[in-house]
Scaffold this motif. Structure first.
Motif, PDB file in Angstrom:
ATOM      1  N   ALA A   1      -4.480 -18.912 -85.575  1.00  0.00           N
ATOM      2  CA  ALA A   1      -3.892 -17.655 -85.137  1.00  0.00           C
ATOM      3  C   ALA A   1      -4.286 -17.412 -83.695  1.00  0.00           C
ATOM      4  CB  ALA A   1      -4.383 -16.513 -86.028  1.00  0.00           C
ATOM      5  N   HIS A   2      -3.377 -16.868 -82.912  1.00  0.00           N
ATOM      6  CA  HIS A   2      -3.598 -16.729 -81.479  1.00  0.00           C
ATOM      7  C   HIS A   2      -4.897 -15.991 -81.175  1.00  0.00           C
ATOM      8  CE1 HIS A   2      -2.733 -15.438 -77.297  1.00  0.00           C
ATOM      9  NE2 HIS A   2      -2.134 -16.607 -77.247  1.00  0.00           N
ATOM     10  N   GLU A   3      -5.157 -14.929 -81.912  1.00  0.00           N
ATOM     11  CA  GLU A   3      -6.333 -14.115 -81.623  1.00  0.00           C
ATOM     12  C   GLU A   3      -7.624 -14.800 -82.060  1.00  0.00           C
ATOM     13  OE1 GLU A   3      -4.452 -12.817 -85.525  1.00  0.00           O
ATOM     14  OE2 GLU A   3      -3.790 -13.281 -83.481  1.00  0.00           O
ATOM     15  N   ASP A   4      -7.549 -15.813 -82.932  1.00  0.00           N
ATOM     16  CA  ASP A   4      -8.738 -16.499 -83.428  1.00  0.00           C
ATOM     17  C   ASP A   4      -9.114 -17.708 -82.582  1.00  0.00           C
ATOM     18  OD1 ASP A   4      -8.929 -14.703 -85.527  1.00  0.00           O
ATOM     19  OD2 ASP A   4      -7.742 -15.949 -86.886  1.00  0.00           O
ATOM     20  N   ALA A   5      -8.225 -18.178 -81.743  1.00  0.00           N
ATOM     21  CA  ALA A   5      -8.493 -19.370 -80.942  1.00  0.00           C
ATOM     22  C   ALA A   5      -9.463 -19.036 -79.811  1.00  0.00           C
ATOM     23  CB  ALA A   5      -7.191 -19.917 -80.363  1.00  0.00           C
ATOM     24  N   PRO A   6     -10.398 -19.931 -79.494  1.00  0.00           N
ATOM     25  CA  PRO A   6     -11.302 -19.675 -78.372  1.00  0.00           C
ATOM     26  C   PRO A   6     -10.536 -19.617 -77.056  1.00  0.00           C
ATOM     27  CG  PRO A   6     -11.554 -21.916 -79.201  1.00  0.00           C
ATOM     28  CD  PRO A   6     -10.668 -21.211 -80.163  1.00  0.00           C
ATOM     29  N   TRP A   7     -11.103 -18.936 -76.078  1.00  0.00           N
ATOM     30  CA  TRP A   7     -10.394 -18.709 -74.815  1.00  0.00           C
ATOM     31  C   TRP A   7     -10.002 -20.009 -74.143  1.00  0.00           C
ATOM     32  CZ3 TRP A   7     -12.066 -20.681 -70.225  1.00  0.00           C
ATOM     33  CH2 TRP A   7     -13.415 -21.050 -70.120  1.00  0.00           C
ATOM     34  N   TRP A   8     -10.816 -21.058 -74.286  1.00  0.00           N
ATOM     35  CA  TRP A   8     -10.536 -22.296 -73.574  1.00  0.00           C
ATOM     36  C   TRP A   8      -9.389 -23.080 -74.206  1.00  0.00           C
ATOM     37  CZ3 TRP A   8     -11.457 -26.308 -76.877  1.00  0.00           C
ATOM     38  CH2 TRP A   8     -12.371 -26.074 -77.935  1.00  0.00           C
ATOM     39  N   GLN A   9      -8.977 -22.725 -75.408  1.00  0.00           N
ATOM     40  CA  GLN A   9      -7.768 -23.314 -75.985  1.00  0.00           C
ATOM     41  C   GLN A   9      -6.525 -22.543 -75.561  1.00  0.00           C
ATOM     42  OE1 GLN A   9      -8.039 -23.821 -80.241  1.00  0.00           O
ATOM     43  NE2 GLN A   9      -9.647 -25.382 -80.083  1.00  0.00           N
ATOM     44  N   ARG A  10      -6.627 -21.230 -75.522  1.00  0.00           N
ATOM     45  CA  ARG A  10      -5.477 -20.405 -75.156  1.00  0.00           C
ATOM     46  C   ARG A  10      -5.247 -20.377 -73.645  1.00  0.00           C
ATOM     47  NH1 ARG A  10      -7.163 -15.596 -75.727  1.00  0.00           N
ATOM     48  NH2 ARG A  10      -9.187 -15.917 -76.725  1.00  0.00           N
ATOM     49  N   GLY A  11      -6.304 -20.625 -72.860  1.00  0.00           N
ATOM     50  CA  GLY A  11      -6.284 -20.323 -71.438  1.00  0.00           C
ATOM     51  C   GLY A  11      -5.940 -21.483 -70.528  1.00  0.00           C
ATOM     52  N   THR A  12      -6.006 -21.184 -69.240  1.00  0.00           N
ATOM     53  CA  THR A  12      -5.714 -22.129 -68.167  1.00  0.00           C
ATOM     54  C   THR A  12      -6.886 -22.124 -67.187  1.00  0.00           C
ATOM     55  OG1 THR A  12      -3.334 -21.688 -68.371  1.00  0.00           O
ATOM     56  CG2 THR A  12      -4.083 -22.705 -66.319  1.00  0.00           C
ATOM     57  N   ILE A  13      -7.263 -23.305 -66.727  1.00  0.00           N
ATOM     58  CA  ILE A  13      -8.380 -23.451 -65.788  1.00  0.00           C
ATOM     59  C   ILE A  13      -7.826 -23.755 -64.403  1.00  0.00           C
ATOM     60  CG2 ILE A  13     -10.457 -24.797 -65.249  1.00  0.00           C
ATOM     61  CD1 ILE A  13     -10.697 -25.395 -68.273  1.00  0.00           C
ATOM     62  N   TYR A  14      -8.480 -23.213 -63.385  1.00  0.00           N
ATOM     63  CA  TYR A  14      -8.072 -23.410 -61.991  1.00  0.00           C
ATOM     64  C   TYR A  14      -9.245 -24.002 -61.221  1.00  0.00           C
ATOM     65  CZ  TYR A  14      -6.311 -22.079 -57.292  1.00  0.00           C
ATOM     66  OH  TYR A  14      -5.867 -22.068 -55.992  1.00  0.00           O
ATOM     67  N   GLN A  15      -9.052 -25.194 -60.673  1.00  0.00           N
ATOM     68  CA  GLN A  15     -10.121 -25.836 -59.914  1.00  0.00           C
ATOM     69  C   GLN A  15     -10.107 -25.402 -58.464  1.00  0.00           C
ATOM     70  OE1 GLN A  15     -10.016 -30.121 -59.402  1.00  0.00           O
ATOM     71  NE2 GLN A  15     -11.916 -30.122 -58.225  1.00  0.00           N
ATOM     72  N   ILE A  16     -11.259 -24.970 -57.975  1.00  0.00           N
ATOM     73  CA  ILE A  16     -11.456 -24.651 -56.563  1.00  0.00           C
ATOM     74  C   ILE A  16     -12.389 -25.687 -55.947  1.00  0.00           C
ATOM     75  CG2 ILE A  16     -12.584 -23.023 -54.983  1.00  0.00           C
ATOM     76  CD1 ILE A  16     -11.487 -20.746 -56.615  1.00  0.00           C
ATOM     77  N   TYR A  17     -11.943 -26.261 -54.837  1.00  0.00           N
ATOM     78  CA  TYR A  17     -12.792 -27.144 -54.039  1.00  0.00           C
ATOM     79  C   TYR A  17     -13.386 -26.267 -52.941  1.00  0.00           C
ATOM     80  CZ  TYR A  17     -14.246 -31.472 -51.726  1.00  0.00           C
ATOM     81  OH  TYR A  17     -14.982 -32.498 -51.176  1.00  0.00           O
ATOM     82  N   PRO A  18     -14.638 -25.820 -53.074  1.00  0.00           N
ATOM     83  CA  PRO A  18     -15.152 -24.741 -52.216  1.00  0.00           C
ATOM     84  C   PRO A  18     -15.062 -24.995 -50.718  1.00  0.00           C
ATOM     85  CG  PRO A  18     -16.599 -25.060 -54.100  1.00  0.00           C
ATOM     86  CD  PRO A  18     -15.602 -26.180 -54.125  1.00  0.00           C
ATOM     87  N   ARG A  19     -15.214 -26.238 -50.289  1.00  0.00           N
ATOM     88  CA  ARG A  19     -15.134 -26.529 -48.855  1.00  0.00           C
ATOM     89  C   ARG A  19     -13.784 -26.159 -48.271  1.00  0.00           C
ATOM     90  NH1 ARG A  19     -19.046 -30.126 -46.775  1.00  0.00           N
ATOM     91  NH2 ARG A  19     -17.655 -30.453 -44.997  1.00  0.00           N
ATOM     92  N   SER A  20     -12.761 -26.111 -49.120  1.00  0.00           N
ATOM     93  CA  SER A  20     -11.387 -26.023 -48.617  1.00  0.00           C
ATOM     94  C   SER A  20     -10.603 -24.832 -49.160  1.00  0.00           C
ATOM     95  CB  SER A  20     -10.638 -27.319 -48.956  1.00  0.00           C
ATOM     96  OG  SER A  20     -11.234 -28.411 -48.299  1.00  0.00           O
ATOM     97  N   PHE A  21     -11.272 -23.876 -49.786  1.00  0.00           N
ATOM     98  CA  PHE A  21     -10.526 -22.744 -50.347  1.00  0.00           C
ATOM     99  C   PHE A  21     -10.393 -21.606 -49.340  1.00  0.00           C
ATOM    100  CE2 PHE A  21      -9.942 -19.137 -53.376  1.00  0.00           C
ATOM    101  CZ  PHE A  21      -8.768 -19.604 -53.951  1.00  0.00           C
ATOM    102  N   ALA A  22     -11.501 -21.093 -48.845  1.00  0.00           N
ATOM    103  CA  ALA A  22     -11.454 -20.017 -47.852  1.00  0.00           C
ATOM    104  C   ALA A  22     -12.819 -19.905 -47.179  1.00  0.00           C
ATOM    105  CB  ALA A  22     -11.079 -18.688 -48.498  1.00  0.00           C
ATOM    106  N   ASP A  23     -12.799 -19.752 -45.858  1.00  0.00           N
ATOM    107  CA  ASP A  23     -14.015 -19.704 -45.050  1.00  0.00           C
ATOM    108  C   ASP A  23     -14.227 -18.290 -44.523  1.00  0.00           C
ATOM    109  OD1 ASP A  23     -16.084 -20.095 -43.228  1.00  0.00           O
ATOM    110  OD2 ASP A  23     -14.754 -20.951 -41.699  1.00  0.00           O
ATOM    111  N   ALA A  24     -15.323 -17.652 -44.923  1.00  0.00           N
ATOM    112  CA  ALA A  24     -15.573 -16.277 -44.511  1.00  0.00           C
ATOM    113  C   ALA A  24     -16.396 -16.149 -43.245  1.00  0.00           C
ATOM    114  CB  ALA A  24     -16.282 -15.516 -45.643  1.00  0.00           C
TER     115      ALA A  24
END
Length: 532
Positions: free
Chosen positions: A4-27
């Motif tokens: 059931a959708h509500e019973d599935a762990p977040w990592w099954q229902r969800g989407t992951i986004y990879q950030i390469y820190p050197r190249s995402f944004a420089d403050a």
């Protein structure tokens, strides 16, 4: 059985986004991305609709391999910020309802790590056995024939102590000895340190390398090796990777993660499906939640080949396991560079509709393609070790383009790598204003996946398709969807499963149109079906 959708762990229902820190944004304007830059752009991540961020390494490092040579596992490199900046970032991530995964690098450290400095100081040092040292072969050469993944011998001679140490990658990355219980305990404490700080999980680097065969025998030659592939592949890595004892370590990692609750472990593992599936463990002794599946990166972009690859992978997943998919990363050529812009849109639809957890790589959501990198701007050590093979990874690590201001809004100073050539028009701000852009497509697909249990958790089955069309069904309860992807530049027939008709066009990679029994060139469609 479908959860059931509500019973599935977040990592099954969800989407992951990879950030390469050197190249995402420089403050801070030094041309290298940092944690404050990531925090300042979290609204973009939230707008994508993803559930978790995976950060490539942020630890102190000499940067011989850009952070995968770790000099301190329990701190943050000054290049990226400090622990206080990390704490602010994770608080901001959690405040937005997102999860944060870190990159854990257990196979090797930096040669500048205090552990290795002690190990190298004397054969009698207590940390000598925290790394893998061996006497020279009878001829004075390396102890065995193993080849580094970056080319050349996996062994480096140390004049001071008269032995060789093992390194599966650069000589600046000595391999840790996971057969030593003290090293094993120290690295487990690293995981605890970050879990206690609120981290939601880890992507575990080169997990299948973590233990070597007892006795370190020679690897056998690869009978199909030729000069056009990497030197590493001259041998079959039979004894240097994927050892049975590594599964015990993975199970210990999992038990620790489970002690902390809703955590997730993603294992980087390049192996055939039958051996990859073993890293799920067993129901009684699970290992990593998601053994990374690189099929969409490794498989030629052809409908029949992809269909077989997906089906083979699906069949390999044990009943207690869960699939996952990725089409880009910091180590692979970008999808738009591999297949072109039109097919990159089709690839996005495939990634976000096939069964399993998808991982998006930063920059793919705006369709960054080939990047011109002058010879004097090349940075990747892999390029310099085997330059004739053109396997450098710089093109997949170039900075994000946020707008059309100086340096694309990435930094106030010159970026560490060049921007893509069309950054003035290919940037987040421009695409956010365009309902037909790649960015809008990704946002729409992630939202559709989140709102449609058939796409996030539903069953998968291949479907009959025309030549050059990849098609499959996703079903959840009474909801039945057909995904049809035209991988050609010519029109193709849209073949519906027997006894069905189209109830609704849920999405297309092209502008909306009335279904007419065809797929346009480079078109992908998600259709809701109903009985005819």
């Amino acid at each position: 059985m479908t959860l059931a959708h509500e019973d599935a762990p977040w990592w099954q229902r969800g989407t992951i986004y990879q950030i390469y820190p050197r190249s995402f944004a420089d403050a801070n304007g030094d041309g290298v991305g940092d944690l404050a830059g990531i925090e300042a752009h979290l609204d973009h991540v939230t707008s994508l609709g993803v559930d978790a961020i995976w950060l490539s390494p942020i630890f102190p490092s000499p940067m011989a391999d850009f952070g995968y040579d770790v000099a301190d596992y329990c701190d943050v490199s000054p290049l990226f910020g400090d622990l206080a900046a990390f704490d602010r970032l994770i608080a901001a991530v959690h405040a937005r309802g997102l999860k944060l995964l870190l990159d854990f690098v257990p196979n090797h450290s930096s040669d500048q790590h205090p552990w290795f400095q002690a190990s190298r100081s004397s054969r009698d040092d207590p940390k000598r056995d925290w790394y893998i040292w061996r006497d020279p072969a009878p001829d004075g050469g390396p102890p065995n024939n193993w080849i580094s993944d970056f080319g050349g011998s996996s062994w480096e001679y140390d004049d001071h102590t008269g032995q060789y140490y093992l390194h599966a990658f650069l000589k600046e990355q000595p391999d840790l000895n996971w057969r030593n219980p003290d090293l094993r305990a120290a690295m487990t404490d690293v995981l605890r340190f970050w879990f206690d700080r609120g981290v939601d999980g880890f992507r575990i680097d080169v997990l299948w390398h973590i233990v070597k065969a007892d006795g370190l025998p020679d690897n056998p030659p690869n009978p199909v090796w030729h000069a056009g592939i990497t030197e590493r592949d001259r041998l079959i890595q039979l004894h240097s990777t994927d050892q049975p004892e590594a599964h015990d370590i993975a199970a210990e990692f999992r038990a620790l993660a489970d002690d902390y609750g809703a955590r997730v472990l993603v294992g980087e593992i390049f192996l055939p499906n039958d051996r990859l599936a073993r890293w799920h463990g067993t129901p009684e002794r699970p290992e990593v939640h998601l053994p990374f599946n690189f099929a969409l990166i490794e498989t030629p972009w052809q409908a029949d080949t992809l269909a077989r690859s997906i089906d083979d992978y699906e069949r390999s997943i044990p009943p207690h396991g869960w699939p996952n998919w990725v089409i880009g990363s910091h180590d692979a050529p970008r999808i738009a560079a591999r297949v072109g812009e039109a097919q990159a849109r089709v690839a996005a639809m495939l990634l976000l509709t096939v069964r399993g957890t998808p991982t998006l790589y930063q920059g793919d959501e705006i369709g960054i393609g080939p990047v011109t990198i002058p010879p004097d701007r090349i940075r990747d050590p892999q390029h310099f070790r085997q330059p004739t093979l053109n396997i450098g990874r710089d093109q997949s690590r170039t900075p994000m383009a946020w707008d059309d201001s100086a340096y694309a809004g990435f930094s106030s100073g010159e970026p560490w790598l060049p921007l893509h050539d069309d950054w003035r028009t290919r940037n987040v701000a421009a695409q956010a204003r365009d309902a037909g852009s790649m960015l809008s497509l990704y946002r729409d697909l992630v939202a559709l996946r989140r709102a449609t249990p058939a796409l996030s958790l539903g069953d998968y089955a291949p479907a009959v398709a025309d030549t050059d069309v990849l098609a499959f069904e996703r079903t959840y309860g009474n909801d039945r969807l057909l995904v049809a992807l035209n991988l050609s530049t010519s029109p193709r027939r849209l073949i519906l499963p027997a006894g069905t008709t189209i109830a609704a066009v849920m999405h297309s990679t092209l502008p909306p149109r009335t279904p007419d029994g065809t797929l346009a060139p480079d078109e992908g469609m998600i259709l809701r079906l109903m009985p005819a």
